[in-house]
Scaffold this motif. Structure first.
Motif, PDB file in Angstrom:
ATOM      1  N   MET A  62       0.675  -1.242  -0.022  1.00  0.00           N
ATOM      2  CA  MET A  62       0.139   0.178   0.002  1.00  0.00           C
ATOM      3  C   MET A  62       0.771   1.199   0.040  1.00  0.00           C
ATOM      4  N   PRO A  63       1.758   1.383   0.896  1.00  0.00           N
ATOM      5  CA  PRO A  63       2.520   2.692   0.811  1.00  0.00           C
ATOM      6  C   PRO A  63       3.235   2.985  -0.517  1.00  0.00           C
ATOM      7  N   ARG A  64       3.940   2.164  -1.134  1.00  0.00           N
ATOM      8  CA  ARG A  64       4.420   2.320  -2.530  1.00  0.00           C
ATOM      9  C   ARG A  64       3.357   2.573  -3.539  1.00  0.00           C
ATOM     10  N   SER A  65       2.248   1.810  -3.420  1.00  0.00           N
ATOM     11  CA  SER A  65       1.148   2.343  -4.355  1.00  0.00           C
ATOM     12  C   SER A  65       0.548   3.524  -4.259  1.00  0.00           C
ATOM     13  N   LEU A  66       0.328   4.060  -2.961  1.00  0.00           N
ATOM     14  CA  LEU A  66      -0.095   5.347  -2.980  1.00  0.00           C
ATOM     15  C   LEU A  66       0.831   6.532  -3.494  1.00  0.00           C
ATOM     16  N   ALA A  67       2.319   6.189  -3.111  1.00  0.00           N
ATOM     17  CA  ALA A  67       3.127   7.134  -3.600  1.00  0.00           C
ATOM     18  C   ALA A  67       3.089   7.049  -5.238  1.00  0.00           C
ATOM     19  N   GLU A  68       3.050   5.962  -6.059  1.00  0.00           N
ATOM     20  CA  GLU A  68       3.252   6.081  -7.360  1.00  0.00           C
ATOM     21  C   GLU A  68       1.811   6.604  -7.783  1.00  0.00           C
ATOM     22  N   LEU A  69       0.532   6.420  -7.299  1.00  0.00           N
ATOM     23  CA  LEU A  69      -0.633   7.035  -7.652  1.00  0.00           C
ATOM     24  C   LEU A  69      -0.544   8.468  -7.393  1.00  0.00           C
ATOM     25  N   ALA A  70      -0.098   8.855  -6.307  1.00  0.00           N
ATOM     26  CA  ALA A  70      -0.004  10.202  -6.144  1.00  0.00           C
ATOM     27  C   ALA A  70       0.839  11.026  -6.861  1.00  0.00           C
ATOM     28  N   LEU A  71       2.033  10.408  -7.436  1.00  0.00           N
ATOM     29  CA  LEU A  71       2.729  11.133  -8.112  1.00  0.00           C
ATOM     30  C   LEU A  71       1.990  11.649  -9.738  1.00  0.00           C
ATOM     31  N   VAL A  72       1.275  10.571 -10.101  1.00  0.00           N
ATOM     32  CA  VAL A  72       0.396  10.752 -11.528  1.00  0.00           C
ATOM     33  C   VAL A  72      -0.928  11.297 -11.435  1.00  0.00           C
ATOM     34  N   MET A  73      -1.504  11.401 -10.134  1.00  0.00           N
ATOM     35  CA  MET A  73      -2.827  11.813 -10.060  1.00  0.00           C
ATOM     36  C   MET A  73      -2.593  12.679  -8.531  1.00  0.00           C
ATOM     37  N   PRO A  74      -1.913  13.892  -8.619  1.00  0.00           N
ATOM     38  CA  PRO A  74      -1.832  14.599  -7.256  1.00  0.00           C
ATOM     39  C   PRO A  74      -3.157  15.122  -6.841  1.00  0.00           C
ATOM     40  N   LYS A  75      -4.221  15.279  -7.753  1.00  0.00           N
ATOM     41  CA  LYS A  75      -5.412  16.063  -7.282  1.00  0.00           C
ATOM     42  C   LYS A  75      -6.510  15.084  -7.204  1.00  0.00           C
ATOM     43  N   VAL A  76      -6.288  13.708  -7.339  1.00  0.00           N
ATOM     44  CA  VAL A  76      -7.278  12.769  -6.499  1.00  0.00           C
ATOM     45  C   VAL A  76      -7.090  12.382  -5.353  1.00  0.00           C
ATOM     46  N   THR A  77      -8.220  12.383  -4.475  1.00  0.00           N
ATOM     47  CA  THR A  77      -8.114  11.646  -3.276  1.00  0.00           C
ATOM     48  C   THR A  77      -8.087  10.189  -3.186  1.00  0.00           C
ATOM     49  N   LEU A  78      -7.047   9.539  -2.492  1.00  0.00           N
ATOM     50  CA  LEU A  78      -6.886   8.272  -2.383  1.00  0.00           C
ATOM     51  C   LEU A  78      -7.326   7.682  -1.234  1.00  0.00           C
ATOM     52  N   ILE A  79      -8.115   6.810  -1.172  1.00  0.00           N
ATOM     53  CA  ILE A  79      -8.596   6.128  -0.001  1.00  0.00           C
ATOM     54  C   ILE A  79      -7.964   4.691   0.307  1.00  0.00           C
ATOM     55  N   PRO A  80      -6.955   4.380   1.099  1.00  0.00           N
ATOM     56  CA  PRO A  80      -6.333   3.066   1.164  1.00  0.00           C
ATOM     57  C   PRO A  80      -7.208   2.075   1.924  1.00  0.00           C
ATOM     58  N   TYR A  81      -7.468   0.779   1.112  1.00  0.00           N
ATOM     59  CA  TYR A  81      -8.200  -0.326   1.766  1.00  0.00           C
ATOM     60  C   TYR A  81      -7.208  -1.583   1.705  1.00  0.00           C
ATOM     61  N   PRO A  82      -6.685  -1.642   2.853  1.00  0.00           N
ATOM     62  CA  PRO A  82      -5.294  -2.620   2.804  1.00  0.00           C
ATOM     63  C   PRO A  82      -5.813  -4.016   3.015  1.00  0.00           C
ATOM     64  N   VAL A  83      -5.452  -4.863   2.278  1.00  0.00           N
ATOM     65  CA  VAL A  83      -5.947  -6.371   2.643  1.00  0.00           C
ATOM     66  C   VAL A  83      -4.538  -7.191   2.949  1.00  0.00           C
ATOM     67  N   THR A  84      -4.674  -7.909   4.122  1.00  0.00           N
ATOM     68  CA  THR A  84      -3.839  -8.813   4.730  1.00  0.00           C
ATOM     69  C   THR A  84      -3.773 -10.016   4.101  1.00  0.00           C
ATOM     70  N   PRO A  85      -2.660 -10.527   3.422  1.00  0.00           N
ATOM     71  CA  PRO A  85      -2.436 -11.715   2.709  1.00  0.00           C
ATOM     72  C   PRO A  85      -2.678 -12.871   3.659  1.00  0.00           C
ATOM     73  N   ARG A  86      -2.998 -14.091   3.070  1.00  0.00           N
ATOM     74  CA  ARG A  86      -3.228 -15.097   3.941  1.00  0.00           C
ATOM     75  C   ARG A  86      -2.066 -15.627   4.740  1.00  0.00           C
ATOM     76  N   HIS A  87      -0.726 -15.547   4.048  1.00  0.00           N
ATOM     77  CA  HIS A  87       0.363 -16.080   4.752  1.00  0.00           C
ATOM     78  C   HIS A  87       0.909 -15.171   5.672  1.00  0.00           C
ATOM     79  N   PHE A  88       0.637 -14.001   5.890  1.00  0.00           N
ATOM     80  CA  PHE A  88       1.144 -13.069   6.626  1.00  0.00           C
ATOM     81  C   PHE A  88       0.999 -13.449   8.171  1.00  0.00           C
ATOM     82  N   PRO A  89       1.818 -13.262   9.135  1.00  0.00           N
ATOM     83  CA  PRO A  89       1.577 -13.762  10.513  1.00  0.00           C
ATOM     84  C   PRO A  89       0.845 -12.568  10.985  1.00  0.00           C
ATOM     85  N   GLU A  90      -0.020 -12.930  12.193  1.00  0.00           N
ATOM     86  CA  GLU A  90      -0.600 -11.733  12.776  1.00  0.00           C
ATOM     87  C   GLU A  90       0.279 -11.207  13.660  1.00  0.00           C
TER      88      GLU A  90
END
Length: 214
Positions: free
Chosen positions: A135-163
């Motif tokens: 998510m952090p890198r995605s938001l940075a890349e998206l903000a670079l090309v769409m500086p005036k668009v509001t981005l709302i993050p909806y992060p997903v936890t992968p199955r293999h990630f430990p809690e």
């Protein structure tokens, strides 16, 4: 000469320390499971490449959180019928309101594909669905090309990630290190862009003020 060597060693140590601290902060942030309400938006964008992302996008559509859904970076071998089954959306909703993007091959490509889609639809507020670590890198890349668009993050936890205790899992740590190293140049470019835009705005304001006074 010795003094210069000491300064160089000190600067290297500070740099390494900053990188390590930044990595720990990054890892704690992206592995934390935040629970909260989600705003509505014009569109939902799912960045492919990890499990549960597409399902999360379908869930948001079913909840009526946006008008349309873009799935960016779809494999060219995946047909619309297959994607509909994967999403679990009814045919009417899928055919009217779901767009599949086949051009993106990486996160930069996702950003370009999303910009074109948002511009064509006149959207200024988007929900972004991707894995927590991405998510952090995605938001940075998206903000670079769409500086005036509001981005709302909806992060997903992968199955293999430990809690908990991600540092005890070597595979998770490798993923986090890799993503952190990719995130740094992306956020650096974003910071540079914002500084340049800020200076440009100040220059325009100064010229306008001077002209008015003259």
């Amino acid at each position: 000469m010795k003094t210069l060597s000491k300064i160089i060693v000190l600067l290297l140590a500070l740099g390494i320390g900053a990188l390590v601290f930044g990595f720990v902060l990054f890892s704690v942030t992206v592995t934390r499971d935040d629970v909260g309400g989600w705003d509505k938006a014009d569109g939902i964008v799912v960045l492919t490449g990890g499990d549960l992302r597409v399902e999360a996008g379908a869930k948001l559509m079913n909840e009526g959180r946006a008008k349309r859904l873009l799935i960016s970076g779809v494999n060219r071998k995946v047909r619309r019928e297959e994607m509909q089954r994967l999403l679990g959306l009814d045919a009417k909703t899928f055919n009217c309101c779901v767009d599949l993007g086949y051009e993106a091959l990486d996160t930069v490509g996702n950003a370009d594909e999303t910009r074109t889609w948002a511009r064509n639809n006149g959207y200024t507020k988007l929900i972004i669905v991707t894995s927590r670590y991405h998510m952090p890198r995605s938001l940075a890349e998206l903000a670079l090309v769409m500086p005036k668009v509001t981005l709302i993050p909806y992060p997903v936890t992968p199955r293999h990630f430990p809690e908990t205790a991600w540092w005890l899992h070597s595979s998770t740590t490798r993923v986090l290190v890799s993503e952190y190293l990719k995130f740094l140049p992306a956020v650096a470019r974003l910071a540079a862009q914002r500084v340049l835009n800020w200076r440009g705005d100040r220059s325009v304001a100064t010229v306008g003020s001077t002209s008015a006074n003259g």
